[in-house]
Enzyme design. Sequence first.
Site, PDB file in Angstrom:
ATOM      1  N   GLU A  11       0.844  -1.192   0.000  1.00 31.07           N
ATOM      2  CA  GLU A  11       0.000   0.000   0.000  1.00 31.07           C
ATOM      3  C   GLU A  11       0.877   1.239   0.000  1.00 31.07           C
ATOM      4  O   GLU A  11       1.904   1.281   0.695  1.00 31.07           O
ATOM      5  CB  GLU A  11      -0.895  -0.029   1.244  1.00 31.07           C
ATOM      6  N   ASP A  13       0.195   5.373   0.477  1.00 35.83           N
ATOM      7  CA  ASP A  13      -0.895   6.265   0.891  1.00 35.83           C
ATOM      8  C   ASP A  13      -0.522   7.736   0.907  1.00 35.83           C
ATOM      9  O   ASP A  13       0.554   8.110   1.398  1.00 35.83           O
ATOM     10  CB  ASP A  13      -1.331   5.946   2.328  1.00 35.83           C
ATOM     11  N   GLU A  15      -2.545  10.628   2.920  1.00 40.34           N
ATOM     12  CA  GLU A  15      -3.636  10.773   3.890  1.00 40.34           C
ATOM     13  C   GLU A  15      -3.694  12.233   4.328  1.00 40.34           C
ATOM     14  O   GLU A  15      -2.739  12.751   4.915  1.00 40.34           O
ATOM     15  CB  GLU A  15      -3.382   9.867   5.101  1.00 40.34           C
TER      16      GLU A  15
END
Length: 193
Positions: A11, A13, A15
């Site tokens: 993953e 990310d 955010e």
Amino acid sequence: MNSDTDQERDELDFEFLGNRTGQPYSVQTNVYAHGKGDREQRVNLWFDPAADYHTYSIMWNHHQVVFYVDEVPIRVYKNNEARGVPFPKFQPMGVYSTLWEADDWATRGGLEKINWSKAPFYAYYKDFDIEGCPVPGPSTCASNPSNWWEGASHHQLDPTTASRYQWVRMNHMVYDYCTDKHRYSITPPECVA
């Protein structure tokens, strides 16, 4: 970006953590590889991301992952498999977007709570683009000469881009897991590379 597996997921990310009125917005990046995450870095953005569109991109190849905001690198995660550090390169990933309620930790460590009277909450996108290898991809991706992101010029930052990256780290970084002695009494191996 996220692989379809849960236990050994990869993953990458972006955010957005919100802010207190009048304070900078923070964006956190995180890297999961082979199910191992907890590699967060957080920067305060030098602009208000809600005021206009900005470009957020990830350049991911077999040598490094670079997170960019408006073509300025805010995070570099190098492939340190030689040091025993997992690197996301064996699984295909898809692109996902979610709005996630995390006011128990995200904004100022959970001190700022979501103002639910402002709901509904929206995120807007335009000019979305993706270039990558088709599935199964990773084993053949690096050797395909048409994949510009695997070229030698993308194995590390060039001097101009490296200077921009240092500017972000010196002026806008507010959290780096590599320096968090409370969480990691022993510095993670990729942090000393």
